[in-house]
Design an enzyme around this catalytic site. Structure first.
Site: not given
Length: 273
Positions: A203, A237
């Site tokens: 991210k 995840r």
């Protein structure tokens, strides 16, 4: 703990696994490496050409069919469209990962009439739509309130609480400071009392915190993941399955959630120096 691998993924591999054979190959390989779930997405990450529901179904359903025929790994489908969710569940998907947080008014009803679980994720407005700069007075309080309201909406539609999973949505309509605050105070989200999924792999908040570009964020992603596990996340995840599984197992061992794989060091009658 459950480890989820996101594949196919145009974000991580620049679309290399969007072809059917590559998507199935990547998913089965992830399962072999220890992924408990594979998460299938039919719409490229971020901006790009619009994909109709029919096109999304054509991309997703053959992958779900092929994986279901070859493996008993849990199949999650990343979609915010009820008609895609219905087709995916019919093909064998066990989880719908809705990053819009029930933005489609028909989504809860579709899941309610099935045996599937649903991941309810916090986001602001429709996915893949330009929005103003992210702003929250208290990001954790506001994310928590959103999730609690959407959980009640899902239950009212007939989805049992036991089939609900929550995700605070790191980076989704949030800046790096927001995602870091969510990570620090993730226990306040875990207190909702439902299984908590986090998606922190690669991210932007990891890249901006470590000053690393895509492809060089594994260490930062694993560190963020461990912080989340310590604060209550139980489903993660991630992209790099092998490294993730090792990090998860080590964290579980430290927290007393998993016994060591073996005990040898300083356990023999002699030769313990």
């Amino acid at each position: 703990m459950a480890v989820v691998n996101r594949t196919p993924d145009s974000f991580s591999d620049r679309g290399a696994t969007f072809a059917l054979d590559r998507a199935v190959e990547a998913s089965l390989r992830a399962a072999e490496l220890g992924a408990d779930w594979v998460d299938i997405g039919g719409v490229p990450f971020g901006r790009g050409p619009a994909v109709s529901p029919a096109e999304e179904i054509d991309r997703v359903v053959p992958v779900v069919n092929a994986i279901a025929a070859a493996s008993d790994v849990v199949i999650s489908v990343d979609t915010n469209r009820a008609e895609v969710a219905r087709a995916a569940i019919d093909a064998g998907a066990a989880v719908i990962n809705d990053t819009s947080g029930l933005g489609d008014p028909d989504m809860a009803g579709v899941v309610a009439t099935s045996d599937a679980h649903i991941v309810i994720t916090h986001s602001v407005g429709p996915p893949r739509v330009e929005k103003p700069p992210a702003h929250f007075d208290d990001v954790v309080r506001e994310v928590r309130a959103f999730l609690v309201e959407r959980v009640e909406r899902a239950k009212a539609a007939g989805i049992p609480r036991g089939r609900l999973i929550i995700d605070p949505g790191h980076d989704l309509d949030k800046n790096t400071l927001h995602s870091l605050e969510l990570t620090r105070r993730l226990d306040e989200i875990a207190d909702i009392g439902l299984p908590l999924l986090v998606a922190v792999s690669n991210k932007d908040f990891v890249g901006e915190s470590t000053d690393r570009e895509q492809g060089a964020r594994l260490a930062g992603s694993l560190a963020a993941m461990v912080c989340c596990i310590e604060r209550g996340a139980r489903i993660v995840r991630m992209h790099d399955v092998e490294s993730t599984v090792d990090a998860v197992r080590m964290t579980e061992a430290v927290l007393g959630l998993r016994a060591p794989a073996r005990l040898e060091h300083n356990t023999h009658p002699t030769h313990n120096v």
